[in-house]
Design a protein around this motif. Sequence first.
Motif, PDB file in Angstrom:
ATOM      1  N   GLY A  15      -9.050   7.983  -9.730  1.00  0.00           N
ATOM      2  CA  GLY A  15      -9.400   6.594  -9.447  1.00  0.00           C
ATOM      3  C   GLY A  15      -8.677   5.566 -10.286  1.00  0.00           C
ATOM      4  O   GLY A  15      -8.933   4.371 -10.153  1.00  0.00           O
ATOM      5  N   GLY A  16      -7.768   6.020 -11.132  1.00  0.00           N
ATOM      6  CA  GLY A  16      -7.078   5.080 -12.012  1.00  0.00           C
ATOM      7  C   GLY A  16      -5.928   4.346 -11.363  1.00  0.00           C
ATOM      8  O   GLY A  16      -5.467   3.328 -11.886  1.00  0.00           O
ATOM      9  N   SER A  17      -5.446   4.835 -10.226  1.00  0.00           N
ATOM     10  CA  SER A  17      -4.298   4.206  -9.590  1.00  0.00           C
ATOM     11  C   SER A  17      -4.226   4.599  -8.124  1.00  0.00           C
ATOM     12  O   SER A  17      -4.982   5.464  -7.657  1.00  0.00           O
ATOM     13  N   GLY A  18      -3.310   3.972  -7.395  1.00  0.00           N
ATOM     14  CA  GLY A  18      -2.980   4.368  -6.037  1.00  0.00           C
ATOM     15  C   GLY A  18      -4.153   4.428  -5.083  1.00  0.00           C
ATOM     16  O   GLY A  18      -5.005   3.538  -5.033  1.00  0.00           O
ATOM     17  N   ILE A  19      -4.191   5.528  -4.310  1.00  0.00           N
ATOM     18  CA  ILE A  19      -5.238   5.720  -3.305  1.00  0.00           C
ATOM     19  C   ILE A  19      -6.613   5.699  -3.942  1.00  0.00           C
ATOM     20  O   ILE A  19      -7.554   5.113  -3.400  1.00  0.00           O
ATOM     21  N   GLY A  20      -6.745   6.344  -5.090  1.00  0.00           N
ATOM     22  CA  GLY A  20      -8.046   6.414  -5.755  1.00  0.00           C
ATOM     23  C   GLY A  20      -8.570   5.063  -6.165  1.00  0.00           C
ATOM     24  O   GLY A  20      -9.735   4.723  -5.916  1.00  0.00           O
ATOM     25  N   ALA A  21      -7.722   4.253  -6.794  1.00  0.00           N
ATOM     26  CA  ALA A  21      -8.151   2.925  -7.243  1.00  0.00           C
ATOM     27  C   ALA A  21      -8.496   2.043  -6.058  1.00  0.00           C
ATOM     28  O   ALA A  21      -9.506   1.321  -6.080  1.00  0.00           O
ATOM     29  N   ILE A 184      -8.118  14.149   4.074  1.00  0.00           N
ATOM     30  CA  ILE A 184      -7.143  13.169   4.531  1.00  0.00           C
ATOM     31  C   ILE A 184      -5.759  13.700   4.167  1.00  0.00           C
ATOM     32  O   ILE A 184      -5.554  14.208   3.064  1.00  0.00           O
ATOM     33  N   CYS A 185      -4.814  13.560   5.086  1.00  0.00           N
ATOM     34  CA  CYS A 185      -3.431  13.977   4.850  1.00  0.00           C
ATOM     35  C   CYS A 185      -2.539  12.737   4.853  1.00  0.00           C
ATOM     36  O   CYS A 185      -2.016  12.346   5.905  1.00  0.00           O
ATOM     37  N   PRO A 186      -2.353  12.098   3.696  1.00  0.00           N
ATOM     38  CA  PRO A 186      -1.500  10.906   3.665  1.00  0.00           C
ATOM     39  C   PRO A 186      -0.038  11.265   3.900  1.00  0.00           C
ATOM     40  O   PRO A 186       0.416  12.364   3.569  1.00  0.00           O
ATOM     41  N   GLY A 187       0.698  10.293   4.457  1.00  0.00           N
ATOM     42  CA  GLY A 187       2.137  10.424   4.577  1.00  0.00           C
ATOM     43  C   GLY A 187       2.809   9.725   3.413  1.00  0.00           C
ATOM     44  O   GLY A 187       2.369   9.856   2.266  1.00  0.00           O
ATOM     45  N   VAL A 188       3.865   8.984   3.680  1.00  0.00           N
ATOM     46  CA  VAL A 188       4.609   8.289   2.630  1.00  0.00           C
ATOM     47  C   VAL A 188       3.805   7.075   2.171  1.00  0.00           C
ATOM     48  O   VAL A 188       3.485   6.193   2.961  1.00  0.00           O
ATOM     49  N   ILE A 189       3.499   7.049   0.885  1.00  0.00           N
ATOM     50  CA  ILE A 189       2.671   5.976   0.336  1.00  0.00           C
ATOM     51  C   ILE A 189       3.024   5.765  -1.123  1.00  0.00           C
ATOM     52  O   ILE A 189       3.341   6.721  -1.835  1.00  0.00           O
ATOM     53  N   GLU A 190       3.002   4.520  -1.562  1.00  0.00           N
ATOM     54  CA  GLU A 190       3.337   4.234  -2.954  1.00  0.00           C
ATOM     55  C   GLU A 190       2.104   4.414  -3.828  1.00  0.00           C
ATOM     56  O   GLU A 190       1.125   3.675  -3.706  1.00  0.00           O
ATOM     57  N   THR A 191       2.152   5.393  -4.685  1.00  0.00           N
ATOM     58  CA  THR A 191       1.082   5.672  -5.644  1.00  0.00           C
ATOM     59  C   THR A 191       1.722   5.928  -7.010  1.00  0.00           C
ATOM     60  O   THR A 191       2.951   5.896  -7.152  1.00  0.00           O
ATOM     61  N   GLY A 192       0.893   6.216  -8.001  1.00  0.00           N
ATOM     62  CA  GLY A 192       1.425   6.561  -9.303  1.00  0.00           C
ATOM     63  C   GLY A 192       2.321   7.789  -9.230  1.00  0.00           C
ATOM     64  O   GLY A 192       3.318   7.909  -9.959  1.00  0.00           O
ATOM     65  N   MET A 193       1.992   8.705  -8.331  1.00  0.00           N
ATOM     66  CA  MET A 193       2.733   9.949  -8.191  1.00  0.00           C
ATOM     67  C   MET A 193       4.115   9.715  -7.585  1.00  0.00           C
ATOM     68  O   MET A 193       5.087  10.366  -7.942  1.00  0.00           O
ATOM     69  N   THR A 194       4.216   8.778  -6.644  1.00  0.00           N
ATOM     70  CA  THR A 194       5.492   8.534  -5.963  1.00  0.00           C
ATOM     71  C   THR A 194       6.242   7.329  -6.534  1.00  0.00           C
ATOM     72  O   THR A 194       7.317   6.977  -6.029  1.00  0.00           O
ATOM     73  N   LYS A 195       5.699   6.726  -7.570  1.00  0.00           N
ATOM     74  CA  LYS A 195       6.292   5.510  -8.135  1.00  0.00           C
ATOM     75  C   LYS A 195       7.772   5.669  -8.490  1.00  0.00           C
ATOM     76  O   LYS A 195       8.577   4.768  -8.212  1.00  0.00           O
ATOM     77  N   ASN A 214       9.201   7.887  10.148  1.00  0.00           N
ATOM     78  CA  ASN A 214       7.985   7.980  10.972  1.00  0.00           C
ATOM     79  C   ASN A 214       8.012   6.894  12.047  1.00  0.00           C
ATOM     80  O   ASN A 214       8.736   5.905  11.924  1.00  0.00           O
ATOM     81  N   PRO A 215       7.259   7.054  13.128  1.00  0.00           N
ATOM     82  CA  PRO A 215       7.315   6.107  14.237  1.00  0.00           C
ATOM     83  C   PRO A 215       6.969   4.666  13.873  1.00  0.00           C
ATOM     84  O   PRO A 215       7.432   3.741  14.539  1.00  0.00           O
ATOM     85  N   LEU A 216       6.164   4.461  12.828  1.00  0.00           N
ATOM     86  CA  LEU A 216       5.865   3.096  12.403  1.00  0.00           C
ATOM     87  C   LEU A 216       6.955   2.529  11.504  1.00  0.00           C
ATOM     88  O   LEU A 216       6.958   1.339  11.192  1.00  0.00           O
ATOM     89  N   GLN A 217       7.853   3.403  11.041  1.00  0.00           N
ATOM     90  CA  GLN A 217       9.035   3.028  10.259  1.00  0.00           C
ATOM     91  C   GLN A 217       8.709   2.254   8.984  1.00  0.00           C
ATOM     92  O   GLN A 217       9.393   1.291   8.626  1.00  0.00           O
ATOM     93  N   ARG A 218       7.676   2.692   8.305  1.00  0.00           N
ATOM     94  CA  ARG A 218       7.332   2.067   7.027  1.00  0.00           C
ATOM     95  C   ARG A 218       6.454   3.006   6.205  1.00  0.00           C
ATOM     96  O   ARG A 218       5.875   3.954   6.733  1.00  0.00           O
ATOM     97  N   ALA A 219       6.363   2.715   4.935  1.00  0.00           N
ATOM     98  CA  ALA A 219       5.417   3.422   4.074  1.00  0.00           C
ATOM     99  C   ALA A 219       4.045   2.775   4.206  1.00  0.00           C
ATOM    100  O   ALA A 219       3.911   1.649   4.702  1.00  0.00           O
ATOM    101  N   ALA A 220       3.016   3.495   3.773  1.00  0.00           N
ATOM    102  CA  ALA A 220       1.648   2.964   3.826  1.00  0.00           C
ATOM    103  C   ALA A 220       1.276   2.306   2.507  1.00  0.00           C
ATOM    104  O   ALA A 220       1.897   2.542   1.467  1.00  0.00           O
TER     105      ALA A 220
END
Length: 267
Positions: A15-21, A184-195, A214-220
């Motif tokens: 919960g300190g960052s990204g999806i969790g926060a 939940i199976c996230p795709g490309v997303i900016e989090t502490g892990m992918t920073k 991906n078809p939406l052509q963007r990160a989440a």
Amino acid sequence: MSKRFEGKSIIVTGGGSGIGAASCRLFAEAGGKVLVCDRTEAAHDTAATIREAGGIAAARVMDAGVEADVQAMVAAAVDLHGGLDVLFANAGISGGRESILEADEALWAETLRVNLIGPALAIKYAAPVMVEAGGGAIICTASVAGINSGAGSSHYSASKAGVMSLVKTAAQQLTGSGVRVNAICPGVIETGMTKPVFDYAREAGKLAKIGRINPLQRAAQPEEIGTVALFLASDDASYLNGQSIAVDGGLSSSHPVTRQLFGQVAV
């Protein structure tokens, strides 16, 4: 936002960052009493932000892959907030990008300890409390890397495929308990892990290229995953159980290119 979690006791790991926060903030905005858990002091920052906004939150520094820490975490939620209604086992690590020929035993063990054993321990200690109360919801963070190759290293992908299997077996073994378990199976997303990846893309002027396959052509954004966590935890998902939901812009709807170590075959 609707107060659909009014008075509910909620734990979020990572919960300190990204999806969790983001999820912690969303649960609190919906009336939940949140225990923010993370292996870093950032847990306190998330909790403070929630309290400043008028929400209810406490923080706990712990390791999601250590059994004693997980047991104490659940006990703390019960003591602080009178029970446990929702647990979002979100904590995870990337484990690096070593190939299957490069990753050693220690790297495999650490990745599985946090990413797979962590959620298993969360279920082990959260479920009995929920069963006693008549039900609850557990959500685990898996990944599109657990669905198809090409979205992560071998050790990371295997750990997330394990989470997808875990929610199925847990849902079955908790039959009749009123406790639902989903992932939940996230795709490309900016989090502490992918920073580091996103930072490199920014420096290289290539940020717009991230997520373009991906078809939406963007990160989440983290909130886009958090809203799905809230849905799975809510009564709106009362008939969803043992499922892994891809939130990936459509990435897993096709066959991504995987890492090939010994050349490509012409087709």
